[in-house]
Every structure is written in C-alpha cells, then in structure tokens.
Design a protein around this motif. Structure first.
Motif, PDB file in Angstrom:
ATOM      1  N   GLY A 144      -0.153   2.306  -3.289  1.00  0.00           N
ATOM      2  CA  GLY A 144      -1.400   2.934  -2.863  1.00  0.00           C
ATOM      3  C   GLY A 144      -1.207   4.374  -2.461  1.00  0.00           C
TER       4      GLY A 144
ATOM      5  N   SER B  41      -7.752  -5.996  -2.919  1.00  0.00           N
ATOM      6  CA  SER B  41      -8.924  -5.383  -3.546  1.00  0.00           C
ATOM      7  C   SER B  41      -8.667  -3.914  -3.866  1.00  0.00           C
ATOM      8  N   TYR B  42      -8.022  -3.185  -2.956  1.00  0.00           N
ATOM      9  CA  TYR B  42      -7.761  -1.755  -3.150  1.00  0.00           C
ATOM     10  C   TYR B  42      -6.846  -1.527  -4.355  1.00  0.00           C
TER      11      TYR B  42
ATOM     12  N   TYR C 219      -6.677  -3.445  -6.862  1.00  0.00           N
ATOM     13  CA  TYR C 219      -7.384  -4.063  -7.987  1.00  0.00           C
ATOM     14  C   TYR C 219      -6.709  -5.360  -8.442  1.00  0.00           C
TER      15      TYR C 219
ATOM     16  N   SER D 172      -6.772   2.953   6.759  1.00  0.00           N
ATOM     17  CA  SER D 172      -7.849   1.988   7.039  1.00  0.00           C
ATOM     18  C   SER D 172      -7.327   0.663   7.588  1.00  0.00           C
TER      19      SER D 172
ATOM     20  N   LEU E 191       0.832  -1.209   0.000  1.00  0.00           N
ATOM     21  CA  LEU E 191       0.000   0.000   0.000  1.00  0.00           C
ATOM     22  C   LEU E 191       0.861   1.252   0.000  1.00  0.00           C
TER      23      LEU E 191
ATOM     24  N   ALA F  51      -5.410   4.821   1.893  1.00  0.00           N
ATOM     25  CA  ALA F  51      -5.520   3.371   2.010  1.00  0.00           C
ATOM     26  C   ALA F  51      -4.871   2.874   3.289  1.00  0.00           C
TER      27      ALA F  51
ATOM     28  N   TYR G  77      -8.022  -6.756   1.830  1.00  0.00           N
ATOM     29  CA  TYR G  77      -8.325  -5.337   1.563  1.00  0.00           C
ATOM     30  C   TYR G  77      -7.282  -4.730   0.629  1.00  0.00           C
ATOM     31  N   MET G  78      -6.000  -5.010   0.899  1.00  0.00           N
ATOM     32  CA  MET G  78      -4.919  -4.488   0.060  1.00  0.00           C
ATOM     33  C   MET G  78      -5.064  -4.984  -1.379  1.00  0.00           C
TER      34      MET G  78
END
Length: 442
Positions: free
Chosen positions: A40, A305-306, A308, A47, A36, A44, A302-303
C-alpha cells in the motif's frame, strides 16, 4: 504481484500468525499493517488507527459485553444444576430420559448464557457423572453434552449472531428469531437420537444390572422447577422486549444482564465480593477479547478492500461459473474447515469481508445464511480432533478417554450436517419466524 497472489500470501501469513500464539485481534492488526506497508502507501496506513477506534465506538457493540455479563452471571451460579435437576425429575421414567434431560438442559442453559463451552462445562459437571452412574454408555453421555453445548451459539441470545449482524449490517432481532426454530429442531433431533440409542442399549442389555430409576411425586417435580422459572423468565423478557419494539438489542441486553444479576443475588446469595469478582473478571476478559477481535477484523477488512483483494477474490469465485448450490457447498466446506481451527467469532470476522460480496451478488438470503453458518461453526466446536467442546468435556470428565468423547460426538455431527441439508431444501425453517413477526425483509 496480482491481487490474487497477494491474497494467497495473505492467507498463508494469517494462518502462521494465528498459530503463533499472538492474540487474534492484535495479530490481524499486525498482518494488516505489514501488508499495507509492503503493497500500500502511507495514506492507507494513516487510516488504521481511526478505523480501529471507530469500530469500537459503535453503539451496537454495547450489546456484546452486556450479553457476556448475562452469560457469566448465570454460568457462575447454580442455575445450571437447578435447571438440570428440574428436567431430570420430569423425564426420569422415560427411556433415555436422563440423556434427554441433559440435552434439554443444555438447550435452555445455552439460551440463557449464549456460550457453548460454558454450557458444556456447567451441565457436564453435573450430568456426566450422573449418567455414567446410571450405566448410560459413556460415548452417549459425553457426546450428548458436547453437542448440546453447541446450541449456545444458535439459540438466542447468541454472541455469534450478534457479531454476524454487526459485520453484515443485518437486524440482530431478525437473526435471533431465525435461530429459534432451527435451535428447537436440533434439540428435538438430539433428544430423538438419545431416546433411540437408549432403547437399543436397553434391549441389548435386556435389563440386566440396570440401575433402577428414581421416582418423584408431582410435588417434588413442581418444587424442583421453581428455581428455574425466574431464569426462563429472562428468555421470555428478551423475546418480548426485542420483538415488540419496546427496546433496542442493547437495551434488551442491559435488562437481561440486570435481571440475571438480581436473580443470582436473591436466589443464591452471591452478593459477597468473592462471589461477584469471578463474574466481573470473566466478563471483562471475554468482552475485551471479542471487542479486540472486532476492531482488528475491521482493520483487516479495510486492508483487504484497499488492496483490492476482496473484490478480486469475489470476481475469481464468480469466474468459476458455479451454480448457487455449488457455491453454497463450497462456502460450507470452507467454513467447516475454518471452524476446526478458529473460534466462531473469529471465523465470522475474518471470512465475512470476503464472503459477503459473494452472497450479495448471488442474492443469497443473509438471514438464512447466518443460521447455516452458525450450525456449521457448531460442528467445528465438536468435530474431532480439534473441537473446543471435546476438551471442555474431557476437563469436566477426566475419567472418560478422549477417544470415547470423539466417537460419541460423531452421530451428532452427522445430525447437524443432515440438518444443514434440510435447511438448504427448506430455507423457511430459518426465515419463516422473522418474516412472520417482523415482516419480509432482506
């Protein structure tokens, strides 16, 4: 970098971190934060802490430490020995009866404790020396215990199915029911192989030098079963409470853990601190390990998905234009390889964020897939050269060479692989019972 390139880099980094010795839960969080930071943004990262804590606050996770307590309580008592002795008395005159008693003992003990290594250790300590003394081939003796121990993650209550249900938001009660029929089938298939192998071995040996089997009166058989009945009642209680809707899975776990503690105290007088402390210590250790992996996997998902990565991997797989059977074969090969290196809970938590979208878009039944996945991960527990149960068996039977243990499990690996194919052809073996008792559902 494209999302697929980031995903490939993530795979390499994850592999390196997991084999560095860092605890899996913290390793997943570390990888997530690093990726991230690089790919990211600050939003991001902000969270991460809330996702980690939020995942642990889920009421459904209460099921895990309670079932772990159930397993540690039974595993620390003489329940395994009593269960094995009861089955041995009933099957002693059957060809291969001693091996079959061990396999059935593994199945029943696994249903009570839910842990494959604990089952292999508890039954193996008692059964392997007894089988070797009675001239059972060492490969059959050790292989049957190693394979029988894997039933701990299939026959309910199963921590693996609990974690799968939490990750995929699938009914845990439905998953438990789905594991019953396949679990019974595997016990029967293992026992059938043991019987056929024993008959063949006895013919080759032609009775020469065989150790005569003991004989027991009906009274001795019944007395030997008395101590096992209360623990079998726990399984019945879990089934009745959960499937009649009388209690939630968490409440059922609490009742089962309390019953196990009460039985251990009254039957085996384990109320002293030196007896209770190992149970509580092992419960806390295993529960914390699993819960940290659950929370770390939530951050990891989460990482992915964030950034993609999950969506891109799913689109990439669908871009191959695979038929449903080809997709299932591909997923099984992936899970089989992953199971060689990682424990089942870790494989589920790390792989399902990627696999779940593929399963949903392909309209593959999540309940059915949970059983296929679990059996696949069972194979990883005994498949040479890295299966965990192989080393557990070597620990309880150091007089047997590791090579013999590995060769002994190969027929059971073949049985389990064959049964996965049977499940693919007849998915109703896994879905019929939950649909019958709980109604048809996704």
């Amino acid at each position: 970098m494209s999302e697929l390139q980031i995903g490939f880099a993530l795979f390499i980094a994850t592999f390196l971190i997991l084999f560095s010795g860092i605890p899996i839960g913290f390793g997943l969080v570390l990888i997530s934060i690093v990726f991230l930071l690089i790919f990211g943004d600050a939003g991001a990262l902000s969270s991460v802490s809330s996702i980690f804590i939020g995942e642990l606050s889920s009421f459904a996770l209460l099921t895990i430490p309670l079932f772990v307590l159930l397993g540690c309580t039974i595993g620390a008592s003489r329940a395994g020995k009593d269960l094995y002795e009861a089955l041995h008395r009933w099957l002693v005159r059957v060809p291969g009866g001693l091996v079959i008693a061990n396999i059935m003992g593994c199945g029943l003990f696994a249903a009570m404790c839910g842990s494959s290594p604990a089952t292999a250790a508890a039954i193996g300590k008692i059964g392997i020396p007894e089988m070797i003394e009675r001239q059972v081939p060492v490969r059959l003796a050790t292989g049957s215990i190693a394979a029988g121990g894997t039933l701990g993650i299939l026959i309910p209550p199963s921590l693996t199915l609990i974690v799968y249900g939490i990750v995929t938001h699938t009914s845990i009660a439905r998953l438990f029911l789905a594991g019953v029929v396949p679990g019974i089938f595997l016990v029967v298939l293992f026992a059938l192989y043991a019987w056929l192998s024993s008959v063949r071995f006895d013919r080759i040996r032609h009775g020469g030098g065989a150790v005569p089997a003991a004989s027991y009166t009906m009274g001795q058989k019944l007395r030997g079963s008395v101590r096992s009945l209360p623990f079998l009642a726990i399984i019945v209680a879990v089934t009745v409470f959960m499937y009649t809707g009388f209690a939630t899975p968490s409440e059922v776990a609490a009742v089962a853990a309390f019953m196990a503690l009460a039985l251990v105290v009254f039957l085996y007088r384990t109320y002293r601190m030196r007896d209770v402390w190992p149970m509580m210590r092992d419960t806390v250790r295993e529960s914390c390990m699993i819960l940290m992996i659950v929370a770390g996997a939530a951050v990891y998902a989460y990482m992915m998905s964030y950034l993609y990565i999950t969506q891109s991997l799913a689109e990439w797989v669908f871009g191959w234009g695979l038929h449903e059977w080809q997709l299932i074969l591909l997923l099984n090969v992936f899970l089989l390889v992953a199971g060689f290196f990682l424990p089942p809970v870790s494989v589920i938590l790390m792989s399902m964020p990627v696999i779940l979208p593929v399963l949903q878009q392909s309209h593959i039944d999540l309940v059915w897939f949970s059983i296929v996945m679990t059996i696949n991960l069972e194979i990883g527990l005994i498949h040479p050269p890295l299966g965990l149960n192989l080393f557990v068996i070597q620990g309880v039977a150091p007089q047997v060479a590791l090579r013999d243990i590995m060769l002994g499990v190969l027929p059971f690996v073949a049985i389990m692989l064959s049964f996965i194919m049977v499940l693919a052809l007849f998915p109703e073996l896994a879905t019929w019972l939950p649909d019958r008792l709980m109604g048809a559902g996704a």
